[in-house]
Design an enzyme around this catalytic site. Sequence first.
Site, mmCIF file in Angstrom:
data_model
loop_
_atom_site.group_PDB
_atom_site.id
_atom_site.type_symbol
_atom_site.label_atom_id
_atom_site.label_comp_id
_atom_site.label_asym_id
_atom_site.label_seq_id
_atom_site.Cartn_x
_atom_site.Cartn_y
_atom_site.Cartn_z
ATOM 1 N N LYS A 1 0.826 -1.348 -0.005
ATOM 2 C CA LYS A 1 -0.099 -0.030 0.058
ATOM 3 C C LYS A 1 0.931 1.238 -0.115
ATOM 4 O O LYS A 1 2.107 1.079 0.340
ATOM 5 C CB LYS A 1 -0.919 -0.014 1.143
ATOM 6 C CG LYS A 1 -2.042 -1.187 1.164
ATOM 7 C CD LYS A 1 -2.790 -1.260 2.127
ATOM 8 C CE LYS A 1 -3.951 -2.420 2.379
ATOM 9 N NZ LYS A 1 -4.758 -2.280 3.421
ATOM 10 N N TYR B 1 -12.329 -2.041 -3.827
ATOM 11 C CA TYR B 1 -12.763 -2.235 -2.496
ATOM 12 C C TYR B 1 -14.434 -2.294 -2.532
ATOM 13 O O TYR B 1 -14.883 -2.176 -1.586
ATOM 14 C CB TYR B 1 -12.183 -1.375 -1.705
ATOM 15 C CG TYR B 1 -10.764 -1.735 -1.266
ATOM 16 C CD1 TYR B 1 -10.375 -2.966 -0.470
ATOM 17 C CD2 TYR B 1 -9.776 -0.673 -1.443
ATOM 18 C CE1 TYR B 1 -9.326 -3.208 -0.056
ATOM 19 C CE2 TYR B 1 -8.496 -0.812 -0.889
ATOM 20 C CZ TYR B 1 -8.171 -2.211 -0.339
ATOM 21 O OH TYR B 1 -6.891 -2.486 0.413
ATOM 22 N N ASN C 1 -1.915 -0.265 7.020
ATOM 23 C CA ASN C 1 -1.363 -1.471 7.309
ATOM 24 C C ASN C 1 -0.591 -2.039 6.540
ATOM 25 O O ASN C 1 -0.727 -3.424 6.528
ATOM 26 C CB ASN C 1 -2.656 -2.425 7.837
ATOM 27 C CG ASN C 1 -3.606 -2.872 6.693
ATOM 28 O OD1 ASN C 1 -3.477 -2.169 5.800
ATOM 29 N ND2 ASN C 1 -4.416 -3.602 6.815
ATOM 30 N N HIS D 1 -2.033 -5.661 1.499
ATOM 31 C CA HIS D 1 -3.456 -6.149 1.314
ATOM 32 C C HIS D 1 -3.082 -7.598 0.751
ATOM 33 O O HIS D 1 -2.139 -7.933 -0.118
ATOM 34 C CB HIS D 1 -4.129 -5.497 0.342
ATOM 35 C CG HIS D 1 -5.271 -6.124 -0.129
ATOM 36 N ND1 HIS D 1 -6.366 -6.162 0.481
ATOM 37 C CD2 HIS D 1 -5.522 -6.914 -1.252
ATOM 38 C CE1 HIS D 1 -7.194 -7.146 -0.058
ATOM 39 N NE2 HIS D 1 -6.774 -7.616 -1.107
ATOM 40 N N GLU E 1 -9.795 -10.358 -7.664
ATOM 41 C CA GLU E 1 -8.468 -9.372 -7.437
ATOM 42 C C GLU E 1 -7.568 -9.480 -8.421
ATOM 43 O O GLU E 1 -6.857 -8.491 -9.080
ATOM 44 C CB GLU E 1 -8.143 -9.266 -6.126
ATOM 45 C CG GLU E 1 -9.281 -8.852 -5.256
ATOM 46 C CD GLU E 1 -9.025 -8.928 -3.818
ATOM 47 O OE1 GLU E 1 -9.476 -8.295 -2.681
ATOM 48 O OE2 GLU E 1 -7.732 -9.232 -3.420
HETATM 49 P P1 CMP Z 1 -7.058 -4.710 3.307
HETATM 50 O O1 CMP Z 1 -6.791 -6.176 3.540
HETATM 51 O O2 CMP Z 1 -6.666 -3.993 2.384
HETATM 52 O O3 CMP Z 1 -8.984 -4.682 3.213
HETATM 53 C C1 CMP Z 1 -9.856 -3.811 3.613
HETATM 54 C C2 CMP Z 1 -9.048 -2.599 4.277
HETATM 55 O O4 CMP Z 1 -9.981 -1.689 4.933
HETATM 56 C C3 CMP Z 1 -8.129 -3.309 5.452
HETATM 57 O O5 CMP Z 1 -7.303 -3.894 4.727
HETATM 58 C C4 CMP Z 1 -7.775 -1.975 6.116
HETATM 59 O O6 CMP Z 1 -6.640 -1.544 6.066
HETATM 60 C C5 CMP Z 1 -8.945 -1.222 5.813
HETATM 61 N N1 CMP Z 1 -9.775 -0.728 6.989
HETATM 62 C C6 CMP Z 1 -9.767 0.641 7.615
HETATM 63 N N2 CMP Z 1 -10.433 0.681 8.605
HETATM 64 C C7 CMP Z 1 -10.930 -0.540 8.850
HETATM 65 C C8 CMP Z 1 -11.723 -1.261 10.033
HETATM 66 N N3 CMP Z 1 -12.150 -0.595 10.814
HETATM 67 N N4 CMP Z 1 -11.933 -2.547 9.831
HETATM 68 C C9 CMP Z 1 -11.423 -3.317 8.705
HETATM 69 N N5 CMP Z 1 -10.689 -2.956 7.737
HETATM 70 C C10 CMP Z 1 -10.445 -1.588 7.822
#
Ligand code: CMP
Length: 139
Positions: free
Chosen positions: A10, A50, A113, A116, A127
Amino acid sequence: MVERTLSIVKPDGARKNVIGDVISRFERNGLKVAALKMHHLSRKEAEGFYAVHRHRPFFASLTEFMTSGPVVLMALSGEDAIKKVRELMGATDPAKAAPGTIRKDLADSIEANIVHGSDGPDTAAFEVPYFFSTLEIHG
Ligand code: CMP
């Protein structure tokens, strides 16, 4: 079973200079990079990727963050690749991620984070082709 999964370093991962670290953790753990490119997502591309989260309260913030800088898109292949990538990433929230995982070691928050990974076979089937054509996948 040999699988393919989609992973993204990311924008926070690119900003922190840990693209190589993330890819290296995948490679060291038996995953093969089957496709790879750097790309700055448009708002439309992030929203489409998303779309499953479009009704969640964090959707606007998530798509804003994912378009805040370039990302690295990759398809990874290997035995149980989907599960393996999820294990190496750790829990979505780095505060809850196990020691030694990518998110525990490198990530700042549930949104920023670092990485992904597709969360299951159906998601991977959506995806991988979202970003890569058949001709761009080598393995
Ligand atoms: P990802 O695996 O990319 O899939 C959805 C993303 O939403 C997740 O990682 C997080 O980075 C983001 N996200 C942000 N806020 C939340 C939340 N409260 N709960 C879950 N995902 C979140």
